[in-house]
Design a protein around this motif. Structure first.
Motif, PDB file in Angstrom:
ATOM      1  N   GLY C 604       0.799  -1.222   0.000  1.00  0.00           N
ATOM      2  CA  GLY C 604       0.000   0.000   0.000  1.00  0.00           C
ATOM      3  C   GLY C 604       0.827   1.265   0.000  1.00  0.00           C
ATOM      4  N   HIS C 605       2.135   1.133  -0.080  1.00  0.00           N
ATOM      5  CA  HIS C 605       2.961   2.339  -0.049  1.00  0.00           C
ATOM      6  C   HIS C 605       2.840   3.105  -1.367  1.00  0.00           C
ATOM      7  N   VAL C 606       2.704   4.424  -1.245  1.00  0.00           N
ATOM      8  CA  VAL C 606       2.543   5.276  -2.421  1.00  0.00           C
ATOM      9  C   VAL C 606       3.767   6.165  -2.573  1.00  0.00           C
ATOM     10  N   ARG C 607       4.327   6.153  -3.765  1.00  0.00           N
ATOM     11  CA  ARG C 607       5.425   7.073  -4.037  1.00  0.00           C
ATOM     12  C   ARG C 607       4.961   8.026  -5.128  1.00  0.00           C
ATOM     13  N   VAL C 608       5.103   9.318  -4.875  1.00  0.00           N
ATOM     14  CA  VAL C 608       4.774  10.282  -5.918  1.00  0.00           C
ATOM     15  C   VAL C 608       5.993  10.377  -6.827  1.00  0.00           C
ATOM     16  N   VAL C 609       5.790  10.036  -8.088  1.00  0.00           N
ATOM     17  CA  VAL C 609       6.906   9.902  -9.020  1.00  0.00           C
ATOM     18  C   VAL C 609       7.240  11.244  -9.663  1.00  0.00           C
ATOM     19  N   ARG C 610       6.226  11.957 -10.044  1.00  0.00           N
ATOM     20  CA  ARG C 610       6.431  13.311 -10.570  1.00  0.00           C
ATOM     21  C   ARG C 610       5.153  14.114 -10.385  1.00  0.00           C
ATOM     22  N   TYR C 611       5.305  15.423 -10.535  1.00  0.00           N
ATOM     23  CA  TYR C 611       4.192  16.295 -10.168  1.00  0.00           C
ATOM     24  C   TYR C 611       4.227  17.521 -11.067  1.00  0.00           C
ATOM     25  N   ALA C 612       3.056  17.977 -11.467  1.00  0.00           N
ATOM     26  CA  ALA C 612       2.993  19.203 -12.265  1.00  0.00           C
ATOM     27  C   ALA C 612       1.855  20.081 -11.765  1.00  0.00           C
ATOM     28  N   ALA C 613       2.121  21.382 -11.665  1.00  0.00           N
ATOM     29  CA  ALA C 613       1.123  22.328 -11.164  1.00  0.00           C
ATOM     30  C   ALA C 613       0.945  23.456 -12.178  1.00  0.00           C
ATOM     31  N   PHE C 614      -0.299  23.741 -12.502  1.00  0.00           N
ATOM     32  CA  PHE C 614      -0.636  24.786 -13.474  1.00  0.00           C
ATOM     33  C   PHE C 614      -1.489  25.822 -12.761  1.00  0.00           C
ATOM     34  N   HIS C 615      -1.042  27.070 -12.770  1.00  0.00           N
ATOM     35  CA  HIS C 615      -1.765  28.081 -11.991  1.00  0.00           C
ATOM     36  C   HIS C 615      -2.056  29.349 -12.777  1.00  0.00           C
ATOM     37  N   ASP C 616      -3.280  29.777 -12.605  1.00  0.00           N
ATOM     38  CA  ASP C 616      -3.730  31.046 -13.163  1.00  0.00           C
ATOM     39  C   ASP C 616      -3.324  32.124 -12.162  1.00  0.00           C
ATOM     40  N   VAL C 617      -2.273  32.871 -12.500  1.00  0.00           N
ATOM     41  CA  VAL C 617      -1.730  33.837 -11.534  1.00  0.00           C
ATOM     42  C   VAL C 617      -2.124  35.265 -11.896  1.00  0.00           C
ATOM     43  N   GLY C 618      -3.022  35.402 -12.887  1.00  0.00           N
ATOM     44  CA  GLY C 618      -3.291  36.767 -13.361  1.00  0.00           C
ATOM     45  C   GLY C 618      -2.074  37.204 -14.147  1.00  0.00           C
ATOM     46  N   THR C 619      -1.264  38.051 -13.508  1.00  0.00           N
ATOM     47  CA  THR C 619       0.022  38.428 -14.081  1.00  0.00           C
ATOM     48  C   THR C 619       1.093  38.081 -13.057  1.00  0.00           C
ATOM     49  N   ALA C 620       2.155  37.424 -13.514  1.00  0.00           N
ATOM     50  CA  ALA C 620       3.244  37.095 -12.590  1.00  0.00           C
ATOM     51  C   ALA C 620       4.110  38.336 -12.433  1.00  0.00           C
ATOM     52  N   VAL C 621       3.886  39.075 -11.375  1.00  0.00           N
ATOM     53  CA  VAL C 621       4.667  40.290 -11.154  1.00  0.00           C
ATOM     54  C   VAL C 621       6.124  39.917 -10.881  1.00  0.00           C
ATOM     55  N   ASP C 622       6.324  38.793 -10.242  1.00  0.00           N
ATOM     56  CA  ASP C 622       7.673  38.315 -10.006  1.00  0.00           C
ATOM     57  C   ASP C 622       7.669  36.793 -10.120  1.00  0.00           C
ATOM     58  N   LEU C 623       8.188  36.294 -11.227  1.00  0.00           N
ATOM     59  CA  LEU C 623       8.105  34.862 -11.515  1.00  0.00           C
ATOM     60  C   LEU C 623       8.761  34.002 -10.446  1.00  0.00           C
ATOM     61  N   ALA C 624       9.921  34.458  -9.971  1.00  0.00           N
ATOM     62  CA  ALA C 624      10.649  33.651  -8.990  1.00  0.00           C
ATOM     63  C   ALA C 624       9.833  33.488  -7.710  1.00  0.00           C
TER      64      ALA C 624
END
Ligand SMILES: Cc1cc2nc3c(=O)[nH]c(=O)nc-3n(C[C@H](O)[C@H](O)[C@H](O)COP(=O)(O)OP(=O)(O)OC[C@H]3O[C@@H](n4cnc5c(N)ncnc54)[C@H](O)[C@@H]3O)c2cc1C
Ligand code: FES
Ligand code: FES
Lengths: 288, 158, 733
Positions: C604-624
């Motif tokens: 039952g052990h779960v390993r997260v292998v990879r992950y991707a996140a997509f976000h609506d930020v309006g405008t990225a005033v500072d990407l970092a």
């Protein structure tokens, strides 16, 4: 609060312990277990006997065995290339103890002295049939690690006995496997160690995370009659191991889950150890 | 025991501390006697790595170390580490890679990483360095920027 | 790239946090914890503590009443219990001594006699049967919300499929690495407090209200915050330090141990969520949401969490036929508190698991099913608010491409899950900015210090930089206490840049307007730094700022401008609400996440292998900065998903008040993380920015749970998704 004592010879240390009232003086190795027990008030010694000045911070090879001084930080074992190649199972267990910065203080002597049921080191020491060199009021003796362990925070060591060194026979291919909620830096729910000792040929299986202490599962070992057990034999041994273990339910896992884990991990550990058995002539070969 | 002064080579300078109780943790000696607050106090139970210092060059947890157990030893804190070339490179790598947010974990990371890099030529692999940081918790960065910083620091000290 | 001025000082250990504070004559404080979770204080004797060496003051309920100007303090929530104890570890007294060791020893010497009372340690003890109808009033229910829109019964009656599930979520702790600490001092009639807080002004008004100290006599100075995540908002330890300082007439420092941090923290508490969805002809026609939320020792009428959660339980989906009902259940735990996106990750875990399962039942690809149903810009929310610029569908579209990629060559026992959610920036009350333009640069005056996300040290200067044209090196942030700094609601709700940033923008524009009028120019000038001098550029003309300042401005320091931003009220037609309160949301932002997991089918052990996140930020005033928030939020979410869980015993005692058994993700637990920023859906912040402090944690547990379902065909209905829970769901035991 406590004061510290710094004996400069083993004899002086033993002598001091022998004269101390019960519960008054505690032995300090790396302190990674003891200091937490003192802080929480679980133990209230008035004196800690530091082993720092004793000449026990060594690692050497005697014939086919690794001899580890009881106060050598685990980190020193971890970075030794020969330990890693000769005793992969021991190395696997050591790097699972806390973090590098913890291992630069934690010791083998302390791990045995703490006798934690969830210790990551005791199963592999059992599987390798490690011997413990003890110095006490009646001099020195060597006993199997199995004879020392009792239950959490209790060993058969006398109140003035000290672990001086641990002798680990190195000729055996071995493996340590565990299961944790998060793999890194967690407490193992169960830990399984297997080793194949070629002379005389014998499999050893030891399990941690069970009660009251890590232990060998000789009944399961008995089902592995060949140097190269089949998957079926490994499975039978694993089932037997699970059946013979005594578990409790605690905050880290339930009894039934621990049983499940042992049945899976024992099989996997045997298979991993098998892969480490050198297939060359002269090495362990299949028995009939 | 208590009447003997405690001696440390603290950040390269021999220092003597009087009247240090035997039960005092190295963390408290550093922070409250030597006044070096760069070493952070987090859990005090060995679980977070915020208190990491170098004892004779090895990363160690100062919260689980009695000060007297390192009597006479060389203890290097973040203040000392970041005066050296390797430590400076590590700080720069953390800064440039966005690896510092609240910063409470950062001194622990900087000390541990500097300890793993110092005097090792060639430096350990990035993977080995990351393994070496497994005991340092960070709740802010998700470790992604820290991993980039580790790779950058390794490049910089090569 | 050197993008944060605080990074190097922090890395070098040169920044002073609250646990590092020291003052001449300072005393150390220790708390006396209650040994029971519910009981009555029968006798409290502080004398044995006062007789201990080094002890200067010991205080309990009686002392607090006499030392505080307001007399009784907040009658409903006194500083110390008098007489009813409401949770295990609740401080019943406090001691101040010359050393920490002396204070702790004295705290142990306090004699306390308690009459134990029956303990309610969890929701299930109150409501063993669920869902159920609860007759109100109910002694353990401190909040109730009920609302309905459309013909819900009709929708369920006519449905050809009803999808019904129950989910459970545990208590989770913020675990900022820095434990709470503060230093209090009472001199004359001024009460001074230095504390690690996200909200200096909020803390001041909180304390003024509950302790009866007039706000103008209470000065709060925020220190650098070693992580907040909602846990360092209102008052927690400050009242104890203030009372001790008043008793001792000396500065008192109070710092929590980690065990206390776990036991006393105001955290997310457990819930049980029931979801029913009616479907007809493949279309969702109605939804019922029922929520039981553990509110701990929350006072009646002060619970906002149930109402606030309801929007997240309905989700970013078009719905106009629904019924929602929730209860805040009083138990013997510390009161429920905010934690990065309060209760949204839990709500979204339940809803997104439910939606995912429903899509699979209907034979529709789960991501595609979401794309069909999520809000688009022109849609209206369940509460009939206009959605406005909202990039969730764009996030899902981007995720779809990655999903297709990942599906190729997916190994056996691996699965990919999607989760999505919305967030609404909480602007708070508002904020003000004071800028001072000096001949050598700009100073931004601030009451709150950086908590880590960069919104104060970096976000606010960026706004000024963009408006004025000055380089970052010429802009500095100066911090003041609540007596000197301009008001602001604090760093929470992802609001700093989105709301306070607008005050800075307005103040910056005001500066330019003043300069324009002094130059007699019709259009706004811009600024630049030449040889260290601020230079005003207007219509090809370059004038040194110094020459434009009045004599008075030259002596004060520079040209001062102020900007204010107070959030516009958001009205909601609440005629559909029959009881309690639901909340309007504003300035919507969306996020979609993908997780790939590998499931050990035997353990039952779960390993997260990879992950991707997509976000609506309006405008990225500072990407970092945005990237830092997303990465940090995702990993915190992985903790919620896989391992974080506060475990209370039936006695009400927290069984795992330490990092050994409350498992946080560590460096080597973290999978490779891909962050994608979706722009073009403007928010209300400067240049269309949207707050990004909280959204990234929201969909994580859902994405991981859905990935497990994808890999195994089995759904786990309870967080965290520990190996044992997954093993049970897989029927391995
Ligand atoms: C954060 C953290 C994580 C940990 N993770 C793990 C883990 O993953 N796996 C694991 O197995 N353990 C773990 N531990 C436990 C601990 O670090 C180990 O048990 C360690 O080996 C103890 O060694 P020590 O020298 O620090 O022991 P000490 O604390 O010094 O001593 C422990 C006990 O042994 C006695 N003792 C010490 N030396 C001797 C001696 N030479 N002769 C006789 N008695 C002696 C002491 O009196 C005491 O009773 C962890 C501890 C911490 C704090
Ligand atoms: S403070 Fe030492 S490890 Fe956390
Ligand atoms: S930067 Fe905040 S804990 Fe790491």
């Amino acid at each position: 609060m406590f004061t510290l004592a710094y004996p400069s010879t083993p004899e002086e240390a033993v002598d001091r312990l022998a004269r101390a009232a019960p519960g008054e003086t505690a032995v300090l190795g790396g302190g990674t277990d003891l200091l937490l027990d003192v802080e929480s008030g679980r133990t209230t010694p008035t004196e800690l006997l530091s082993l720092r000045k004793l000449p026990w911070r060594y690692l050497r090879w005697e014939r086919q065995s690794l001899v580890v001084g009881s106060t050598l930080p685990l980190r020193a074992l971890e970075v030794d290339p020969k330990v890693r190649t000769q005793l992969p199972g021991l190395w696997e267990a050591i790097v699972d103890v806390g973090s590098p910065a913890l291992r630069s203080r934690a010791t083998l002597g302390g791990n045995i002295g703490r006798c934690s049921p969830v210790s990551d080191l005791l199963p592999i020491l059992l599987a390798l049939d490690a011997q413990v060199r003890i110095v006490g009021p009646n001099g020195r003796r060597e006993v199997p690690v199995d004879a020392i362990l009792q239950e959490s925070r209790r060993t058969t060591l006398g109140s003035a006995d000290l672990v001086e060194a641990v002798v680990v026979p190195a000729a055996a291919p071995c493996t340590y496997l565990w299961q944790r909620v998060q793999p890194v830096n967690d407490i193992s729910q169960v830990g399984v160690a297997t080793a194949y000792a070629p002379t005389p040929p014998h499999w050893r299986i030891a399990v941690g995370g069970i009660q009251p202490r890590a232990r060998r599962l000789v009944e399961a070992e008995g089902l592995l009659r060949s140097a190269r057990p089949s998957d079926f034999e490994a499975e039978l041994a694993a089932q037997e191991a699970a059946r013979r273990s005594t578990f409790v339910t605690d905050r880290r896992a339930t009894e039934s889950y621990r049983r499940r884990l042992v049945s899976v991990l024992v099989r996997r550990a045997i298979q991993r150890t098998l892969a480490r058995v050198p297939p060359v002539a002269g090495g362990p070969s299949s028995s009939p | 025991m208590t009447d003997r002064p405690l001696k440390l080579v603290l950040n390269g300078t021999p220092r003597t501390f009087e009247e240090v109780p035997d039960a005092e943790r190295l963390l408290d000696t550093i922070r409250w006697r030597a006044g070096l607050k760069g070493t952070k106090e987090g859990c005090r139970t060995g679980d977070c790595g915020a208190c990491t210092v170098l004892v004779n060059g090895d990363p160690s947890l100062s919260c689980l170390t009695l000060a007297r157990e390192v009597d006479g030893d060389a203890v290097t804190t973040v203040e000392g580490v970041t005066r050296e070339t390797v430590g400076r490179a590590v700080v720069k790598a953390f800064e440039e890679n966005g690896a510092v947010q609240c910063g409470y974990c950062t001194p622990g990371f900087v000390v541990a990483l500097s300890g793993l890099l110092a005097g090792r030529s060639p430096p350990p692999s990035t993977e080995a360095l990351l393994d070496g940081l497994e005991g340092n918790l960070c709740r802010c960065t998700g470790y992604a920027a820290i991993q980039r910083a580790v790779a950058a620091a390794r490049e910089a000290v090569r | 790239m050197r993008f944060r001025t605080d990074a190097a000082p922090k890395a070098e250990g040169a920044v002073v946090y609250a646990p590092d504070l020291e003052a001449p004559g300072m005393l150390w404080a220790a708390l006396v914890p209650s040994p029971v979770a519910h009981g009555r204080v029968v006798r409290l004797d502080l004398e044995p503590a006062r007789r201990q060496p080094g002890v200067v003051a010991a205080v309990g309920a009686a002392e607090a009443v006499s030392l505080l100007p307001g007399g009784t303090g907040d009658g409903a929530a006194p500083v110390f219990p008098s007489p009813e104890i409401l949770y295990h570890g609740q401080p019943v007294a406090a001691v101040a001594a010359e050393t920490l060791g002396a204070a702790r020893a004295a705290a142990r010497a306090v004699e306390l006699e308690v009459e134990p009372l029956p303990v309610v340690s969890g929701i299930e003890e109150v409501f063993p049967e669920w869902p159920t109808r609860v007759a109100l009033p109910h002694p353990q229910v401190v909040g109730h919300v009920h609302a309905r829109r459309g013909d819900v019964d009709g929708a369920f009656g006519a449905a050809d499929l009803v999808h019904s599930e129950t989910y459970r979520t545990p208590g989770v702790h913020q675990v900022a690495l820095e434990p709470h600490a503060c230093l209090a001092e009472v001199s004359g009639d001024t009460w001074r407090l230095r504390s690690s807080t996200q909200t200096p002004f909020g803390l001041r008004s909180d304390l003024a209200e509950s302790l009866g100290i007039p706000a103008d006599r209470l000065v709060v100075e925020g220190t650098w915050v070693g992580g907040g995540f909602g846990g360092k908002g209102g008052a927690l330890i400050e009242p104890y330090a203030l009372v001790l300082a008043a008793a001792a007439h000396r500065p008192v420092k109070l710092a929590l141990t980690y065990a206390e941090e776990f036991q006393l923290g105001r955290t997310t508490l457990p819930s049980i969520i029931r979801l029913d969805t009616a479907v007809k002809g493949g279309t969702v026609t109605g939804r019922r949401v029922r929520l039981l939320l553990d509110s701990g020792a929350s006072l009646p009428g002060r619970d906002f969490a149930v109402g606030y959660s309801m929007g997240f339980l309905l989700g970013p989906y078009r719905t106009d036929t629904f019924e929602i009902e929730g209860y805040a259940v009083r138990t013997h735990k510390p009161p429920f508190g905010p934690h990065r996106a309060p209760f949204a990750p839990q709500s979204v875990f339940a809803l997104e698991s439910h939606v995912d399962g429903l899509a699979r039942r209907l034979g529709v690809e789960p991501l595609e099913f979401r794309r069909r149903n999520v809000w688009k810009e022109k849609d209206r929310t369940a509460y009939d608010q206009p959605v406005g610029p909202f990039g969730l569908d764009a996030c899902l579209a981007a995720a779809e491409r990655t999903l297709r990629d990942w599906r190729r060559g997916l190994p056996p026992d691996h699965g990919i899950g999607v989760g999505c959610g919305f967030w609404s920036t909480n602007a708070g009350e508002g904020g003000e900015a004071r800028l001072e333009l000096r001949p050598d640069g700009l100073v931004i005056y601030e009451g709150e210090r950086e908590i880590g996300n960069g919104s104060v040290v970096r976000g606010l200067p960026t706004v000024a930089e963009k408006v004025l044209g000055l380089p970052a090196s010429a802009i500095r942030v100066a911090y003041g206490d609540t007596a000197k700094a301009p008001f602001d609601s604090g760093v929470y709700g992802s609001r700093t840049l989105a709301a306070l940033g607008q005050a800075v923008e307005r103040a910056s524009r005001a500066l330019l307007a003043t300069l324009a009028s002094r130059l007699g120019a019709a259009t706004s000038p811009t600024l630049e730094l030449r040889d260290g001098h601020v230079t005003v550029v207007s219509g090809g003309r370059r004038v040194r700022l110094a020459t434009l300042l009045t004599p008075e401005e030259r002596t004060v320091g520079g040209l001062v401008a102020e900007g204010k931003f107070y959030a516009p009220a958001h009205r909601l037609d609440t005629s559909f609400v029959t009881d309690g309160q639901v909340f309007p949301y504003r300035d919507f932002t969306g996020g979609a996440h993908l997780a790939e997991v590998a499931v050990d089918r035997e353990t039952g052990h779960v390993r997260v292998v990879r992950y991707a996140a997509f976000h609506d930020v309006g405008t990225a005033v500072d990407l970092a900065l945005v990237r830092g928030q997303v990465e940090g939020g995702v990993v915190m979410g992985l903790g919620t998903a896989l391992s974080e869980e506060m475990r209370w015993e039936p006695t009400g005692r927290l069984g795992n008040p330490d990092l050994l058994d409350y498992r946080l993700p560590r460096l080597r637990d973290v999978p490779p993380l891909q962050v994608e920023i979706i722009e073009g859906f403007a928010g209300a912040g400067p240049w269309g920015a949207k707050g990004m402090g909280e959204p990234p944690i929201i969909p994580v547990a859902a994405a991981v749970a859905n990935a497990i379902a994808d890999a195994t065909g089995t759904r786990v209905h309870e967080l965290p998704l520990t190996p044992e829970r997954v093993a049970r769901a897989l029927k391995l035991l």
